[in-house]
Design a protein around this motif. Structure first.
Motif, PDB file in Angstrom:
ATOM      1  N   ARG A   1     -12.769 -23.613  18.216  1.00 32.89           N
ATOM      2  CA  ARG A   1     -14.471 -23.513  18.337  1.00 32.89           C
ATOM      3  C   ARG A   1     -14.874 -23.033  16.885  1.00 32.89           C
ATOM      4  O   ARG A   1     -16.135 -23.342  16.794  1.00 32.89           O
ATOM      5  CB  ARG A   1     -14.765 -22.653  19.127  1.00 32.89           C
ATOM      6  CG  ARG A   1     -14.356 -22.772  20.677  1.00 32.89           C
ATOM      7  CD  ARG A   1     -14.763 -21.826  21.779  1.00 32.89           C
ATOM      8  NE  ARG A   1     -14.304 -21.899  22.920  1.00 32.89           N
ATOM      9  CZ  ARG A   1     -13.433 -21.273  23.518  1.00 32.89           C
ATOM     10  NH1 ARG A   1     -13.028 -20.110  23.033  1.00 32.89           N
ATOM     11  NH2 ARG A   1     -13.045 -21.539  24.798  1.00 32.89           N
ATOM     12  N   GLY A   2     -14.313 -22.808  15.772  1.00 34.00           N
ATOM     13  CA  GLY A   2     -14.896 -22.546  14.433  1.00 34.00           C
ATOM     14  C   GLY A   2     -15.501 -20.933  14.579  1.00 34.00           C
ATOM     15  O   GLY A   2     -16.514 -20.901  14.013  1.00 34.00           O
ATOM     16  N   GLN A   3     -15.232 -20.218  15.478  1.00 35.62           N
ATOM     17  CA  GLN A   3     -15.833 -18.770  15.756  1.00 35.62           C
ATOM     18  C   GLN A   3     -14.825 -17.533  15.291  1.00 35.62           C
ATOM     19  O   GLN A   3     -14.942 -16.766  16.296  1.00 35.62           O
ATOM     20  CB  GLN A   3     -16.273 -18.916  17.060  1.00 35.62           C
ATOM     21  CG  GLN A   3     -17.120 -19.828  17.607  1.00 35.62           C
ATOM     22  CD  GLN A   3     -17.603 -19.986  19.028  1.00 35.62           C
ATOM     23  OE1 GLN A   3     -16.979 -19.336  19.803  1.00 35.62           O
ATOM     24  NE2 GLN A   3     -18.433 -20.709  19.552  1.00 35.62           N
ATOM     25  N   LEU A   4     -14.124 -17.826  14.436  1.00 37.56           N
ATOM     26  CA  LEU A   4     -13.284 -16.629  13.985  1.00 37.56           C
ATOM     27  C   LEU A   4     -13.852 -15.319  13.639  1.00 37.56           C
ATOM     28  O   LEU A   4     -13.681 -14.437  13.646  1.00 37.56           O
ATOM     29  CB  LEU A   4     -12.223 -17.148  12.816  1.00 37.56           C
ATOM     30  CG  LEU A   4     -10.865 -18.165  13.376  1.00 37.56           C
ATOM     31  CD1 LEU A   4     -10.123 -18.184  12.085  1.00 37.56           C
ATOM     32  CD2 LEU A   4     -10.228 -17.179  14.189  1.00 37.56           C
ATOM     33  N   SER A   5     -15.095 -15.745  13.072  1.00 37.45           N
ATOM     34  CA  SER A   5     -15.764 -14.606  12.703  1.00 37.45           C
ATOM     35  C   SER A   5     -16.382 -13.541  13.672  1.00 37.45           C
ATOM     36  O   SER A   5     -16.554 -12.393  13.580  1.00 37.45           O
ATOM     37  CB  SER A   5     -17.287 -14.983  11.986  1.00 37.45           C
ATOM     38  OG  SER A   5     -18.044 -15.873  12.863  1.00 37.45           O
ATOM     39  N   GLU A   6     -16.079 -14.079  15.102  1.00 39.27           N
ATOM     40  CA  GLU A   6     -16.460 -13.390  16.129  1.00 39.27           C
ATOM     41  C   GLU A   6     -15.527 -12.313  16.393  1.00 39.27           C
ATOM     42  O   GLU A   6     -15.654 -11.394  17.254  1.00 39.27           O
ATOM     43  CB  GLU A   6     -17.170 -14.172  17.450  1.00 39.27           C
ATOM     44  CG  GLU A   6     -18.300 -15.031  16.955  1.00 39.27           C
ATOM     45  CD  GLU A   6     -18.763 -15.869  18.250  1.00 39.27           C
ATOM     46  OE1 GLU A   6     -17.956 -15.603  19.267  1.00 39.27           O
ATOM     47  OE2 GLU A   6     -19.497 -16.801  18.100  1.00 39.27           O
ATOM     48  N   LEU A   7     -14.306 -12.534  16.032  1.00 36.94           N
ATOM     49  CA  LEU A   7     -12.946 -11.759  16.381  1.00 36.94           C
ATOM     50  C   LEU A   7     -13.043 -10.549  15.349  1.00 36.94           C
ATOM     51  O   LEU A   7     -13.456 -10.429  14.269  1.00 36.94           O
ATOM     52  CB  LEU A   7     -11.684 -12.478  16.067  1.00 36.94           C
ATOM     53  CG  LEU A   7     -11.490 -13.570  16.979  1.00 36.94           C
ATOM     54  CD1 LEU A   7     -10.273 -14.158  16.609  1.00 36.94           C
ATOM     55  CD2 LEU A   7     -11.362 -13.091  18.503  1.00 36.94           C
ATOM     56  N   SER A   8     -12.886  -9.176  16.042  1.00 38.03           N
ATOM     57  CA  SER A   8     -12.673  -8.134  15.344  1.00 38.03           C
ATOM     58  C   SER A   8     -11.507  -8.310  14.343  1.00 38.03           C
ATOM     59  O   SER A   8     -10.662  -8.879  14.505  1.00 38.03           O
ATOM     60  CB  SER A   8     -12.503  -6.899  16.183  1.00 38.03           C
ATOM     61  OG  SER A   8     -11.361  -6.698  16.822  1.00 38.03           O
ATOM     62  N   GLU A   9     -11.739  -7.490  13.411  1.00 37.39           N
ATOM     63  CA  GLU A   9     -10.585  -7.262  12.155  1.00 37.39           C
ATOM     64  C   GLU A   9      -9.138  -6.699  12.790  1.00 37.39           C
ATOM     65  O   GLU A   9      -8.201  -7.305  12.690  1.00 37.39           O
ATOM     66  CB  GLU A   9     -10.893  -6.102  11.068  1.00 37.39           C
ATOM     67  CG  GLU A   9     -11.949  -6.788  10.358  1.00 37.39           C
ATOM     68  CD  GLU A   9     -11.441  -7.977   9.437  1.00 37.39           C
ATOM     69  OE1 GLU A   9     -10.380  -7.971   9.168  1.00 37.39           O
ATOM     70  OE2 GLU A   9     -12.308  -8.982   9.261  1.00 37.39           O
TER      71      GLU A   9
END
Length: 435
Positions: free
Chosen positions: A84-92
Motif C-alpha cells: 500500500r506504500g504505507q511502511l512509514s505507518e509501521l513502528s520501528e
C-alpha cells in the motif's frame, strides 16, 4: 553444531513472517536441526519427507530458492503495508522484527545437505554410513546472495509493485466456496498465456476494453463491461490477453462462475482494501427466470446496495443480448404490470456501463485472420491452398469464427511439425508423408 541450534531457535521464533514457520518444509527443517530425536527411524523419515516436499515444490529441490519464495510471497503486516506504500505507518519494532525474520530465512536457506547429515550422524554415529547415503538437496552459498534482512527494501519494493501473498505469486484466481459457505480464491497455476498480439482483427472492439482497463490501472473512473456477440469471436480471449498484458502494472483477474455470483458481496469486501486492481470476470453470462444470482449481479451493477470499490470492475461475456432466458409460460400470469417485470428481466445488459459487440466475420475477414495466424506460425503453405482448406474446415463446422481459424491453423501446424504434406482434404486423419 552450535550454529544449527541457533538456527532452530531463530526459525522457531519467526514473528512477522510467522506463516513461514508453519510451512511443512520449514517445520521439518526445524525438527532436523534438533540435537535429539525419538529414534533414528523418525529422523530418517523426517529427512526423507523434507527432501520429497522440497523436490515436489516449484523450487525443484533447491532450499535457497524455496525459502526465498516463502519470503517474497509472504502475506503479513510488513508486505501488506509495503504493497500500500504505507511502511512509514509501521513502528520501528515491527520493521526490525521483519528484518530479523528475513535474515533468519536467509541463514536457513544456506543450510547444506552435509550439515544436516552431520547433525544426524552425531546423534546416531553407528548409522553414519547409512546417513551419508541419504538423498541430497541444493542450496546457494550465502556469499552469493545479499543478506535478506539487510536488503529489506528490495522485498518492500517487490510488494509495492506486485502485491502480497498469493496475489503477488499468481495472476488469476477462481472464486471457490468451502463446505461451510465461506469463500476463498483458488489460484490458477497454469493460466491461458494468450497475448494481445495473438488476437487478430477486432482492434476497435479490443481498444475499448483496453482503454477502460488502463483507466482502472491509472486510478481513474472505469466502467463495467459486457462483451457481447457471436461464439468464437474472442470475447473471453480479449479479457485474458489484457490480463497478461498488464499484470505487471498490478492487474489481477478473479473468475466467478455464474453459479457463484451470489457471493459477490464477500468477494468485493475481500478485495476493496487491496492495492492491486481487479477484474471480476464472468464468462458466458446468462440466467434463468427467478435466478437468485441475477439479483446479486443487478445489485452490484446498480451500485444501490453494494458499490464496487475503485479498484474493481466487472467484465462479463455473453452470447445473448438479453441474458435472462424467458419462457412463454413466464409471460403468463396475473401481475398488473407484467410488461414492466419482463422489461426489468431483459435489461440487465443495460446496467453495464459499456457494451462491446463482437460479430462473426464475413468470409473475407475470416480468410484474412487465417493468413495472419499462418504468418505467426511461419507456414509456407501456398496461400490459395491454405484458404481453400480453411474454408472447407469452417463449412464443416458451420462456423467462420476466429476460434475456428485458430483451430484450423493449429491443426495445420501440427501436421507440418510431424512432417506431413499439406495435400489433404480438411477433416481427413490420414496424410501423405513428405519425401
Amino acid at each position: 553444531m552450535r550454529k544449527l541450534q541457533e538456527e532452530k531457535f531463530r526459525l522457531s521464533s519467526l514473528t512477522i513472517y510467522r506463516e513461514a514457520a508453519e510451512d511443512p518444509v520449514v517445520r521439518l527443517l526445524t525438527h532436523l536441526l534438533s540435537e535429539q530425536f525419538s529414534d533414528i527411524y523418525e529422523a530418517a523419515s523426517d529427512y526423507g519427507a523434507f527432501c520429497d516436499l522440497l523436490a515436489r515444490s516449484e523450487s525443484r529441490g533447491d532450499l535457497t530458492d524455496y525459502l526465498y519464495r516463502k519470503a517474497l510471497y509472504s502475506d503479513n503486516i510488513f508486505t501488506r503495508q509495503a504493497a500500500r506504500g504505507q511502511l512509514s505507518e509501521l513502528s520501528e519494532n515491527v520493521r526490525a522484527a521483519a528484518a530479523r525474520d528475513l535474515e533468519t530465512l536467509w541463514h536457513a536457506a544456506a543450510i547444506t545437505t552435509d550439515e544436516l547429515k552431520d547433525n544426524l550422524s552425531r546423534a546416531y554415529p553407528s548409522y553414519g554410513d547409512m546417513i551419508s547415503g541419504l538423498p541430497d538437496y541444493d542450496t546457494l552459498p550465502p556469499r552469493q546472495l545479499a543478506n535478506w534482512g539487510e536488503d529489506i527494501n528490495t522485498f518492500a519494493e517487490f510488494a509495492r509493485a506486485n502485491g502480497y501473498g498469493e496475489y503477488a505469486r499468481y495472476l488469476s484466481f477462481l472464486l471457490a466456496v468451502d463446505k461451510d459457505g465461506g469463500i476463498f480464491l483458488d489460484p490458477v497455476k497454469a493460466p491461458d498465456s494468450i497475448r494481445l498480439r495473438d488476437l487478430k482483427e477486432y482492434e476497435r472492439e479490443r481498444k475499448i476494453v483496453i482503454d477502460n482497463t488502463l483507466a482502472l490501472l491509472d486510478g481513474a473512473k472505469a466502467n463495467n463491461i459486457l462483451l457481447y456477440g457471436d461464439r468464437g469471436t474472442g470475447k473471453s480471449s480479449t479479457v485474458k490477453a489484457i490480463l497478461n498484458e498488464y499484470a505487471g502494472k498490478g492487474l489481477r483477474l478473479i473468475e466467478v462462475s455464474k453459479y457463484n455470483l451470489k457471493y459477490l458481496a464477500p468477494l468485493i469486501e475481500l478485495l476493496q482494501d487491496n492495492p492491486l486492481k481487479f477484474i471480476i470476470f464472468t464468462d458466458d453470462l446468462s440466467f434463468t427466470e427467478n435466478d437468485s444470482n441475477y439479483t446479486a449481479m443487478k445489485a452490484v451493477l446498480d451500485g444501490s446496495t453494494l458499490k464496487l470499490p475503485d479498484n474493481v470492475v466487472i467484465y462479463a461475456t455473453s452470447n445473448r443480448r438479453h441474458m435472462v432466458k424467458e419462457t412463454f409460460s413466464g409471460r403468463e400470469g396475473d401481475e398488473v404490470h407484467l410488461a414492466d417485470t419482463l422489461d426489468e428481466a431483459a435489461s440487465l445488459s443495460d446496467r453495464f456501463g459499456i457494451t462491446v459487440t463482437f460479430l462473426s466475420p464475413n468470409r473475407k475477414k475470416f480468410n484474412e485472420i487465417v493468413l495472419l495466424l499462418a504468418k505467426d506460425c511461419a507456414l509456407e503453405t501456398p496461400e490459395e491452398k491454405l484458404l481453400e482448406e480453411a474454408n472447407i474446415w469452417a463449412m464443416r463446422k458451420a462456423n467462420f469464427s476466429p476460434r475456428c481459424a485458430r483451430q484450423f491453423i493449429d491443426h495445420v501446424c501440427s501436421r507440418v511439425a510431424r512432417g506431413e504434406d499439406f495435400e489433404w482434404t480438411a477433416g481427413r486423419t490420414e496424410g501423405k508423408k513428405s519425401l
